[in-house]
Design a protein around this motif. Structure first.
Motif, PDB file in Angstrom:
ATOM      1  N   ARG A   1      -8.942  17.395   8.777  1.00  0.00           N
ATOM      2  CA  ARG A   1      -9.359  16.039   9.168  1.00  0.00           C
ATOM      3  C   ARG A   1      -8.436  15.454  10.231  1.00  0.00           C
ATOM      4  O   ARG A   1      -8.891  14.848  11.198  1.00  0.00           O
ATOM      5  CB  ARG A   1      -9.373  15.145   7.915  1.00  0.00           C
ATOM      6  N   TYR A   2      -7.130  15.639  10.070  1.00  0.00           N
ATOM      7  CA  TYR A   2      -6.179  15.039  11.008  1.00  0.00           C
ATOM      8  C   TYR A   2      -5.734  16.002  12.105  1.00  0.00           C
ATOM      9  O   TYR A   2      -4.940  15.630  12.974  1.00  0.00           O
ATOM     10  CB  TYR A   2      -4.968  14.504  10.247  1.00  0.00           C
ATOM     11  N   GLY A   3      -6.241  17.225  12.064  1.00  0.00           N
ATOM     12  CA  GLY A   3      -5.957  18.186  13.124  1.00  0.00           C
ATOM     13  C   GLY A   3      -4.507  18.612  13.213  1.00  0.00           C
ATOM     14  O   GLY A   3      -4.033  18.994  14.283  1.00  0.00           O
TER      15      GLY A   3
ATOM     16  N   VAL B   1     -17.478  16.847   6.123  1.00  0.00           N
ATOM     17  CA  VAL B   1     -18.451  16.383   5.127  1.00  0.00           C
ATOM     18  C   VAL B   1     -17.753  16.145   3.791  1.00  0.00           C
ATOM     19  O   VAL B   1     -17.988  15.134   3.115  1.00  0.00           O
ATOM     20  CB  VAL B   1     -19.589  17.409   4.961  1.00  0.00           C
ATOM     21  N   ALA B   2     -16.876  17.079   3.429  1.00  0.00           N
ATOM     22  CA  ALA B   2     -16.147  16.937   2.172  1.00  0.00           C
ATOM     23  C   ALA B   2     -15.243  15.710   2.200  1.00  0.00           C
ATOM     24  O   ALA B   2     -15.170  14.947   1.229  1.00  0.00           O
ATOM     25  CB  ALA B   2     -15.322  18.194   1.896  1.00  0.00           C
TER      26      ALA B   2
ATOM     27  N   LEU C   1     -24.734  13.031  -7.446  1.00  0.00           N
ATOM     28  CA  LEU C   1     -25.359  14.113  -6.689  1.00  0.00           C
ATOM     29  C   LEU C   1     -24.483  14.542  -5.514  1.00  0.00           C
ATOM     30  O   LEU C   1     -24.244  15.732  -5.293  1.00  0.00           O
ATOM     31  CB  LEU C   1     -26.735  13.663  -6.181  1.00  0.00           C
ATOM     32  N   VAL C   2     -23.980  13.554  -4.774  1.00  0.00           N
ATOM     33  CA  VAL C   2     -23.115  13.859  -3.631  1.00  0.00           C
ATOM     34  C   VAL C   2     -21.769  14.405  -4.105  1.00  0.00           C
ATOM     35  O   VAL C   2     -21.207  15.323  -3.486  1.00  0.00           O
ATOM     36  CB  VAL C   2     -22.910  12.599  -2.766  1.00  0.00           C
ATOM     37  N   ALA C   3     -21.246  13.869  -5.211  1.00  0.00           N
ATOM     38  CA  ALA C   3     -19.953  14.315  -5.735  1.00  0.00           C
ATOM     39  C   ALA C   3     -19.976  15.790  -6.117  1.00  0.00           C
ATOM     40  O   ALA C   3     -18.969  16.497  -5.971  1.00  0.00           O
ATOM     41  CB  ALA C   3     -19.569  13.477  -6.946  1.00  0.00           C
ATOM     42  N   ALA C   4     -21.130  16.248  -6.589  1.00  0.00           N
ATOM     43  CA  ALA C   4     -21.239  17.650  -6.994  1.00  0.00           C
ATOM     44  C   ALA C   4     -21.054  18.603  -5.826  1.00  0.00           C
ATOM     45  O   ALA C   4     -20.792  19.801  -6.013  1.00  0.00           O
ATOM     46  CB  ALA C   4     -22.598  17.886  -7.657  1.00  0.00           C
ATOM     47  N   MET C   5     -21.157  18.093  -4.606  1.00  0.00           N
ATOM     48  CA  MET C   5     -21.016  18.923  -3.414  1.00  0.00           C
ATOM     49  C   MET C   5     -19.557  19.082  -2.985  1.00  0.00           C
ATOM     50  O   MET C   5     -19.213  19.971  -2.210  1.00  0.00           O
ATOM     51  CB  MET C   5     -21.823  18.294  -2.270  1.00  0.00           C
ATOM     52  N   ALA C   6     -18.666  18.245  -3.496  1.00  0.00           N
ATOM     53  CA  ALA C   6     -17.297  18.186  -2.989  1.00  0.00           C
ATOM     54  C   ALA C   6     -16.544  19.497  -3.163  1.00  0.00           C
ATOM     55  O   ALA C   6     -15.986  20.044  -2.203  1.00  0.00           O
ATOM     56  CB  ALA C   6     -16.541  17.044  -3.663  1.00  0.00           C
ATOM     57  N   VAL C   7     -16.503  20.011  -4.378  1.00  0.00           N
ATOM     58  CA  VAL C   7     -15.719  21.216  -4.639  1.00  0.00           C
ATOM     59  C   VAL C   7     -16.292  22.438  -3.921  1.00  0.00           C
ATOM     60  O   VAL C   7     -15.561  23.147  -3.224  1.00  0.00           O
ATOM     61  CB  VAL C   7     -15.593  21.464  -6.158  1.00  0.00           C
ATOM     62  N   PRO C   8     -17.598  22.725  -4.055  1.00  0.00           N
ATOM     63  CA  PRO C   8     -18.108  23.899  -3.335  1.00  0.00           C
ATOM     64  C   PRO C   8     -17.984  23.779  -1.822  1.00  0.00           C
ATOM     65  O   PRO C   8     -17.690  24.764  -1.145  1.00  0.00           O
ATOM     66  CB  PRO C   8     -19.587  23.980  -3.764  1.00  0.00           C
ATOM     67  N   ALA C   9     -18.183  22.589  -1.257  1.00  0.00           N
ATOM     68  CA  ALA C   9     -18.045  22.424   0.196  1.00  0.00           C
ATOM     69  C   ALA C   9     -16.618  22.708   0.645  1.00  0.00           C
ATOM     70  O   ALA C   9     -16.379  23.379   1.659  1.00  0.00           O
ATOM     71  CB  ALA C   9     -18.452  21.009   0.610  1.00  0.00           C
ATOM     72  N   THR C  10     -15.658  22.215  -0.135  1.00  0.00           N
ATOM     73  CA  THR C  10     -14.249  22.445   0.184  1.00  0.00           C
ATOM     74  C   THR C  10     -13.897  23.921   0.094  1.00  0.00           C
ATOM     75  O   THR C  10     -13.238  24.477   0.985  1.00  0.00           O
ATOM     76  CB  THR C  10     -13.354  21.638  -0.771  1.00  0.00           C
ATOM     77  N   LEU C  11     -14.335  24.578  -0.970  1.00  0.00           N
ATOM     78  CA  LEU C  11     -14.008  25.985  -1.164  1.00  0.00           C
ATOM     79  C   LEU C  11     -14.687  26.875  -0.129  1.00  0.00           C
ATOM     80  O   LEU C  11     -14.092  27.833   0.376  1.00  0.00           O
ATOM     81  CB  LEU C  11     -14.405  26.424  -2.579  1.00  0.00           C
TER      82      LEU C  11
END
Length: 307
Positions: free
Chosen positions: A276-278, A38-39, A193-203
């Motif tokens: 992502r690339y395994g 998702v990130a 709105l979607v960009a705000a999810m990037a950092v917390p989703a990654t962490l």
């Protein structure tokens, strides 16, 4: 020093939330992979488009960019040379290791550090833009070509960067920045709105992956991790300092800025890219954790000595 501690405190807290979720099994066994995807495919492209579109290109094209290119290229190349020639690592693993050695956390640690230690957030702009516009697209191209099941055609090789969502988002953001065009609010609001999810989703994805993992730096990837962490926390800031002070003769404030930004730890994005690339996920995960821990005393020391 407040900026250093603030940046690390935020990251450690959110990672701890992810670890707790992983330990409790709340999100299921594939949580780290799903959140990372998702990130990678949604949230990070939105964040990078927003970041690049708002960037001042003139601030990026400064003397600090030369220092960034020199220090980043040097440590990434050193890792690839050792990994390929001495340890005979496959290209994807060597690529992830090169990123772990040089791709700094310029956003969620770099920005507060720049504000509180250096007094200006724009100091992270050169390294941030170089990573987004040059390093990431180059690494993605190498990873795509070396993880594909069949040999890609010439057309696929040439157009590969344009099919990657992160690279495409950076390119579109650069077009917006250069043209000065401002997208209408109905377009910007969903992106924000979607960009705000990037950092917390990654962490959180990173925190989930830590549950049940062996001790960092152990196993088959141990020496790769140790090399990456050394290059990231010691070699990269040292090279940046030498280039900024002696090769370019920059003012003390810029020498400090170049050294501090080069001393930032490995970005969690490298772990997302590995998932992502395994390939190289353990290497990326351990390098992020150990470089983050090692960067705290390094950054504090650089800040004290440079003040």
């Amino acid at each position: 020093m407040q900026g250093v501690l603030t940046g690390f405190a935020v990251i450690i807290t959110v990672i701890a939330v992810g670890y707790a979720l992983g330990r409790g099994g709340v999100l299921g066994p594939e949580a780290a992979t799903v959140l990372s995807r998702v990130a990678f495919f949604v949230a990070t492209p939105a964040l990078l488009f927003q970041t690049v579109a708002r960037a001042d290109v003139h601030a990026v094209l400064s003397s600090a960019l030369v220092v960034t290119v020199a220090s980043t290229t040097a440590v990434a190349t050193l890792f690839v040379i050792v990994a390929k020639l001495c340890w005979h690592r496959p290209v994807p693993e060597a690529t992830i290791g090169a990123l772990a050695s040089s791709y700094v956390n310029a956003a969620n640690i770099g920005i507060p550090v720049a504000v509180y230690v250096l007094g200006d957030a724009s100091f992270v702009a050169p390294i941030l833009m170089f990573q987004l516009v040059v390093m990431a697209p180059l690494a993605f191209t190498v990873l795509e070509l070396n993880t594909a099941r069949s040999r890609p055609s010439l057309f696929t090789t040439v157009t590969q960067p344009l099919t990657n969502p992160v690279t495409l988002a950076c390119a579109l953001g650069l077009v917006v920045s250069l043209t000065g065009w401002s997208p209408p609010e109905p377009v910007l609001r969903p992106i924000e709105l979607v960009a705000a999810m990037a950092v917390p989703a990654t962490l959180i994805a990173y925190g989930v992956s830590l549950h049940g993992a062996p001790a960092p730096g152990s196993g088959d990837t141990g020496r790769d991790v140790r090399l990456a962490v050394f290059l990231k926390t010691v070699a990269q800031p040292a090279i940046a300092y030498l280039v900024a002070r002696f090769a370019m003769g920059l003012p003390q404030s810029l020498v400090l800025a170049c050294t501090v930004t080069a001393a930032l730890p490995t970005a969690q994005n490298v772990f997302v890219y590995a998932i992502r690339y395994g390939r190289g996920a353990v290497l990326a995960r351990d390098a992020v954790l150990l470089s983050t821990a090692a960067a705290i005393p390094v950054l504090l020391g650089v800040a004290v000595l440079g003040s």
